[in-house]
Design a protein around this motif. Structure first.
Motif, PDB file in Angstrom:
ATOM      1  N   VAL A  93      46.361  13.476  45.412  1.00 51.20           N
ATOM      2  CA  VAL A  93      46.407  14.312  46.615  1.00 51.20           C
ATOM      3  C   VAL A  93      46.375  13.439  47.866  1.00 51.20           C
ATOM      4  CG1 VAL A  93      45.136  16.038  47.949  1.00 51.20           C
ATOM      5  CG2 VAL A  93      45.441  16.343  45.474  1.00 51.20           C
ATOM      6  N   ARG A  94      45.499  12.438  47.867  1.00 49.91           N
ATOM      7  CA  ARG A  94      45.440  11.527  49.028  1.00 49.91           C
ATOM      8  C   ARG A  94      46.764  10.802  49.221  1.00 49.91           C
ATOM      9  NH1 ARG A  94      40.206  10.531  46.889  1.00 49.91           N
ATOM     10  NH2 ARG A  94      40.932   8.631  45.868  1.00 49.91           N
ATOM     11  N   ARG A  97      49.303  13.145  50.748  1.00 47.23           N
ATOM     12  CA  ARG A  97      48.963  13.381  52.156  1.00 47.23           C
ATOM     13  C   ARG A  97      49.285  12.164  53.029  1.00 47.23           C
ATOM     14  NH1 ARG A  97      46.579  17.794  53.579  1.00 47.23           N
ATOM     15  NH2 ARG A  97      45.574  19.189  52.075  1.00 47.23           N
ATOM     16  N   SER A  98      49.217  10.981  52.460  1.00 44.60           N
ATOM     17  CA  SER A  98      49.457   9.771  53.242  1.00 44.60           C
ATOM     18  C   SER A  98      50.929   9.544  53.538  1.00 44.60           C
ATOM     19  CB  SER A  98      48.892   8.552  52.505  1.00 44.60           C
ATOM     20  OG  SER A  98      49.701   8.220  51.386  1.00 44.60           O
ATOM     21  N   GLU A 114      45.899  24.410  48.995  1.00 43.68           N
ATOM     22  CA  GLU A 114      45.760  23.683  50.255  1.00 43.68           C
ATOM     23  C   GLU A 114      46.993  22.824  50.533  1.00 43.68           C
ATOM     24  OE1 GLU A 114      42.681  20.631  52.548  1.00 43.68           O
ATOM     25  OE2 GLU A 114      42.131  21.496  50.610  1.00 43.68           O
ATOM     26  N   LEU A 115      47.537  22.186  49.497  1.00 45.35           N
ATOM     27  CA  LEU A 115      48.749  21.381  49.686  1.00 45.35           C
ATOM     28  C   LEU A 115      49.912  22.258  50.136  1.00 45.35           C
ATOM     29  CD1 LEU A 115      48.596  18.952  46.614  1.00 45.35           C
ATOM     30  CD2 LEU A 115      48.318  18.340  49.024  1.00 45.35           C
ATOM     31  N   ASP A 118      49.458  23.457  53.761  1.00 43.37           N
ATOM     32  CA  ASP A 118      49.679  22.358  54.712  1.00 43.37           C
ATOM     33  C   ASP A 118      51.131  21.878  54.729  1.00 43.37           C
ATOM     34  OD1 ASP A 118      47.024  22.553  55.325  1.00 43.37           O
ATOM     35  OD2 ASP A 118      46.399  20.784  54.205  1.00 43.37           O
ATOM     36  N   LEU A 120      52.963  20.595  52.322  1.00 39.50           N
ATOM     37  CA  LEU A 120      53.202  19.359  51.587  1.00 39.50           C
ATOM     38  C   LEU A 120      53.897  19.576  50.247  1.00 39.50           C
ATOM     39  CD1 LEU A 120      49.825  17.618  52.420  1.00 39.50           C
ATOM     40  CD2 LEU A 120      52.083  17.019  53.302  1.00 39.50           C
TER      41      LEU A 120
END
Length: 381
Positions: A93-94, A97-98, A114-115, A118, A120
């Motif tokens: 996940v990190r 997000r990066s 949540e992804l 957002d 993503l």
């Protein structure tokens, strides 16, 4: 005769009419010029068309897909699969997000809402994934992704304890046995945040999805105690197999695949679904929004959902599939193994990890960071 002037529309400025009269000897030359012009345009069009995609980047746990299946996809499409791995879903996940770019990723259910919110994750075009029709009704319209807009369940299973029976004094039946002094120094657990916090909560009689600060503080105390008795690291199947085989691990947090790999090594091992109830995990294919190859990613997912391919994953990687049409292709010894396909009584006692509220997420993260900062045994590799 001179050509007539070009007339422009007074309203739009567009060409309204063109009247052109040329001598007869001009006509063959004009035709040749037109042919050359069109040929040049065609060459320019071909030179600027996008090159065919040669690679697809797949991001998942190590050994999640059989190499033979990836090779089959390459043979069919001419596209090489670049397999990148992680050791915890939180790490994946990190990475997403990066801004790291992947075409298909495997993500656990609790992180998908949540992804998606957002922006993503790419919304799936079900018309490009016709084999989605093979997905079991049990894995459709799940609360974390109604309508399967962003995800397709890949495989699933129960979290339990893998026991070296020949090295274990007494019977193992509960999560609480991880804290038994008999096994101190011979325990192996994996730094999977939601899973490990959830196990500590369940060992105390609480929900794995608790957001209660008092309960989470109690779980943290348990985890800090465990860290002084257990060796920890990120989860890698090869490492889990070696931990069982080298004789230094008697009790290990694990999965069906760990048990079957241990059996294949000739080890005396068993799988315990703890009396407090298991944690059910659900892994899902998703397409990160940053993927430049969405159509190819959907083709990859569709390929993996072919019944015979889903069955190959079960037969070679030893995790149950969500593909109901794969059943005829699964080897009987796996299809009838209650560790791979648990009986209803075990499923009813299992708890699925769910998305947390923003406040709950913050609490869990604070607990986890304090756990990581606590002293513990060194994890040899």
């Amino acid at each position: 005769m001179p050509p007539a002037p070009i007339t422009l529309s007074p309203q739009t400025g567009a060409i309204a009419a063109v009247t052109l009269t040329l001598p007869a000897w001009w006509r063959p030359l004009l035709a040749l010029l037109l042919v050359l012009l069109l040929a040049g345009c065609d060459r320019e069009s071909r030179s600027t068309s996008p090159a065919p995609v040669r690679e697809l980047v797949f991001y998942s746990w190590a050994e999640d897909l059989p190499p033979s299946l990836l090779e089959a996809f390459t043979a069919e499409t001419g596209v090489k699969v670049v397999y990148r791995t992680y050791q915890a879903t939180e790490e994946a996940v990190r990475s997403i997000r990066s801004g790291s770019v992947y075409d298909v990723a495997v993500i656990e259910n609790q992180f998908i809402p949540e992804l998606a919110t957002d922006g993503l994750l790419a919304e799936l075009d079900h018309r490009s994934i016709p084999n989605l029709a093979h997905l079991s009704e049990n894995f459709r319209e799940l609360v974390f992704d109604p309508g399967n807009r962003y995800s397709v369940t890949f495989n699933w299973g129960l979290t339990g304890l893998v026991v070296r029976d020949d090295l274990t004094p007494g019977q193992v039946t509960r999560w609480a046995d991880l804290w038994d002094e008999r096994f101190a120094g011979r325990i192996r657990v994996w730094d999977l945040q939601r899973t490990l916090v959830g196990i500590a909560l369940k060992s105390l009689g609480y929900s794995a999805n608790s957001e209660n600060p008092t309960e989470l503080e109690a779980a943290l105390e348990r985890l800090i105690q465990l860290k002084t008795r257990a060796r920890t690291s990120g989860y890698v199947p090869d490492l889990a197999e070696q931990a069982l085989a080298d004789g230094r691990t008697a009790l290990m947090l694990g999965y069906a695949g760990d048990l079957l790999r241990g059996r294949n090594r000739g080890l005396t091992v068993s799988f315990v679904v703890p009396a407090e109830g298991s944690i059910q995990w659900i892994d899902n294919f998703v397409i990160p929004a940053a993927s430049p190859n969405k159509a190819l990613a959907e083709r990859f997912i569709d390929f993996m959902l072919r019944p015979e391919n889903s069955a190959r994953i079960v037969n070679e990687q030893h995790y149950p599939t969500a593909n109901s049409a794969a059943t005829p292709f699964i080897r009987p010894e796996f299809l009838n193994d209650p560790v791979l396909f648990p009986p209803p009584r075990e499923m009813l006692r299992a708890e699925v990890l769910m998305p947390l509220s923003p406040a709950g997420t913050q609490l869990h993260e604070q607990i986890w960071q304090r756990y990581l900062a606590a002293p513990g045994l060194t994890a040899e590799h």
